[in-house]
Design an enzyme around this catalytic site. Structure first.
Site, PDB file in Angstrom:
ATOM      1  N   GLN A 125       1.548  13.022  -1.923  1.00 28.36           N
ATOM      2  CA  GLN A 125       0.407  12.941  -2.842  1.00 28.36           C
ATOM      3  C   GLN A 125      -0.248  14.291  -3.108  1.00 28.36           C
ATOM      4  O   GLN A 125      -0.994  14.445  -4.069  1.00 28.36           O
ATOM      5  CB  GLN A 125      -0.652  11.978  -2.284  1.00 28.36           C
ATOM      6  CG  GLN A 125      -0.182  10.539  -2.224  1.00 28.36           C
ATOM      7  CD  GLN A 125      -1.237   9.627  -1.654  1.00 28.36           C
ATOM      8  OE1 GLN A 125      -1.344   9.482  -0.439  1.00 28.36           O
ATOM      9  NE2 GLN A 125      -2.044   9.020  -2.509  1.00 28.36           N
ATOM     10  N   GLY A 165      -6.401   6.950   3.702  1.00 25.41           N
ATOM     11  CA  GLY A 165      -5.093   7.467   4.088  1.00 25.41           C
ATOM     12  C   GLY A 165      -4.595   8.455   3.051  1.00 25.41           C
ATOM     13  O   GLY A 165      -5.107   8.488   1.920  1.00 25.41           O
ATOM     14  N   HIS A 194       4.840   5.825   0.603  1.00 22.46           N
ATOM     15  CA  HIS A 194       4.725   7.090  -0.146  1.00 22.46           C
ATOM     16  C   HIS A 194       5.836   8.058   0.257  1.00 22.46           C
ATOM     17  O   HIS A 194       6.417   8.744  -0.585  1.00 22.46           O
ATOM     18  CB  HIS A 194       3.384   7.767   0.124  1.00 22.46           C
ATOM     19  CG  HIS A 194       2.256   7.315  -0.752  1.00 22.46           C
ATOM     20  ND1 HIS A 194       2.266   7.440  -2.122  1.00 22.46           N
ATOM     21  CD2 HIS A 194       1.055   6.748  -0.440  1.00 22.46           C
ATOM     22  CE1 HIS A 194       1.124   6.973  -2.613  1.00 22.46           C
ATOM     23  NE2 HIS A 194       0.373   6.539  -1.615  1.00 22.46           N
ATOM     24  N   CYS A 232      -5.002   3.226  -4.460  1.00 21.46           N
ATOM     25  CA  CYS A 232      -4.258   4.435  -4.101  1.00 21.46           C
ATOM     26  C   CYS A 232      -4.875   5.618  -4.839  1.00 21.46           C
ATOM     27  O   CYS A 232      -5.165   5.527  -6.031  1.00 21.46           O
ATOM     28  CB  CYS A 232      -2.789   4.281  -4.494  1.00 21.46           C
ATOM     29  SG  CYS A 232      -1.785   5.718  -4.088  1.00 21.46           S
ATOM     30  N   LEU A 233      -5.046   6.717  -4.122  1.00 13.59           N
ATOM     31  CA  LEU A 233      -5.638   7.906  -4.744  1.00 13.59           C
ATOM     32  C   LEU A 233      -4.739   8.452  -5.850  1.00 13.59           C
ATOM     33  O   LEU A 233      -5.215   9.165  -6.730  1.00 13.59           O
ATOM     34  CB  LEU A 233      -5.888   8.983  -3.681  1.00 13.59           C
ATOM     35  CG  LEU A 233      -6.940   8.599  -2.621  1.00 13.59           C
ATOM     36  CD1 LEU A 233      -6.943   9.608  -1.482  1.00 13.59           C
ATOM     37  CD2 LEU A 233      -8.323   8.477  -3.256  1.00 13.59           C
ATOM     38  N   HIS A 266       1.509   1.404   3.607  1.00 13.79           N
ATOM     39  CA  HIS A 266       1.261   2.031   2.297  1.00 13.79           C
ATOM     40  C   HIS A 266       1.652   3.511   2.339  1.00 13.79           C
ATOM     41  O   HIS A 266       2.284   4.022   1.410  1.00 13.79           O
ATOM     42  CB  HIS A 266      -0.223   1.841   1.956  1.00 13.79           C
ATOM     43  CG  HIS A 266      -0.706   2.508   0.712  1.00 13.79           C
ATOM     44  ND1 HIS A 266      -1.184   1.811  -0.385  1.00 13.79           N
ATOM     45  CD2 HIS A 266      -0.823   3.818   0.375  1.00 13.79           C
ATOM     46  CE1 HIS A 266      -1.541   2.662  -1.324  1.00 13.79           C
ATOM     47  NE2 HIS A 266      -1.348   3.893  -0.900  1.00 13.79           N
ATOM     48  N   GLU A 267       1.296   4.195   3.433  1.00 16.54           N
ATOM     49  CA  GLU A 267       1.577   5.639   3.538  1.00 16.54           C
ATOM     50  C   GLU A 267       3.070   5.910   3.753  1.00 16.54           C
ATOM     51  O   GLU A 267       3.627   6.849   3.174  1.00 16.54           O
ATOM     52  CB  GLU A 267       0.762   6.275   4.670  1.00 16.54           C
ATOM     53  CG  GLU A 267      -0.751   6.119   4.570  1.00 16.54           C
ATOM     54  CD  GLU A 267      -1.320   6.449   3.217  1.00 16.54           C
ATOM     55  OE1 GLU A 267      -0.703   7.221   2.453  1.00 16.54           O
ATOM     56  OE2 GLU A 267      -2.398   5.916   2.891  1.00 16.54           O
TER      57      GLU A 267
END
Ligand code: GNR
Ligand code: NI
Length: 181
Positions: free
Chosen positions: A51, A46, A141, A95-96, A137-138
């Site tokens: 991000q 994702g 963000h 997480c990236l 999670h997204e």
């Protein structure tokens, strides 16, 4: 198509709320495609626009297993969770933007999300399992929230401190593994 740079925490853009998209334009569609390309390359399941330094409510997700299934990309514009289950599930999240750290996070097991697709059409999706976790999670963000914000203050503090140190050492600079002649 273009690869975008992924921000690593702590970074102010990761802590900001992203703005609603008012019109689904070619530029928005291009950004979603670039985000998908960036997500697959990372690789991740994702990616939220914050991000990649864009404060718009855009999310891409693909939780399919690349070794066993066809890709199944989702593109979400202005996603909103309209229903969450009472029962929860726990996933080891990564997480990236929080590279190399993985921790268990408890969230509702099922969510129903309303969003615009890339044609500007309103859609509703009921998700469970990893997809439900990833959607939450997204959307976090887009609110400026990272998975570490769901951990104890102590654990979060430790991770942010280590990330700060690793960033200072240039550990996440993509140029690091490029050898110059
Ligand atoms: O690649 C990712 N894996 C992942 C695993 C468990 C729960 C959430 C995620 S999302 C993450 C990519 C990312 O940082 N998205 O914002
Ligand atoms: Ni993330």
């Amino acid at each position: 198509m273009a690869l975008l740079d992924i921000l690593v925490a702590p970074h102010p853009t990761l802590a900001k709320r992203a703005e609603e998209v008012t019109e689904v334009t070619d530029e928005i569609r291009q950004t979603l495609n670039d985000m998908l390309e960036t997500m697959y390359k990372a690789p991740g399941i994702g990616l939220a626009a914050n991000q990649v330094g864009i404060l718009k409510r855009l999310v891409v997700i693909d939780v399919s297993n690349p070794e066993e299934e066809e890709p199944k990309p989702y593109k979400f514009i202005n996603p909103v969770i309209i229903e969450s289950s009472d029962d929860s599930s726990v996933y080891q999240e990564g997480c990236l933007s929080v590279p190399t750290f993985y921790e268990e996070v408890e969230r509702p097991a099922e969510v129903t999300v309303e969003y615009l697709d890339e044609t500007g059409t309103k859609q509703t999706l009921k998700a469970e399992g990893l997809l439900a976790t990833c959607i939450q999670h997204e959307i976090d963000h887009l609110e400026g929230t990272l998975f570490v914000d769901h951990l104890s203050k102590l654990k979060k503090g430790m991770i942010v401190k280590k990330l700060t140190k690793l960033k200072k050492q240039g550990a996440f600079n993509k140029k690091q593994d490029t050898h110059t002649l």
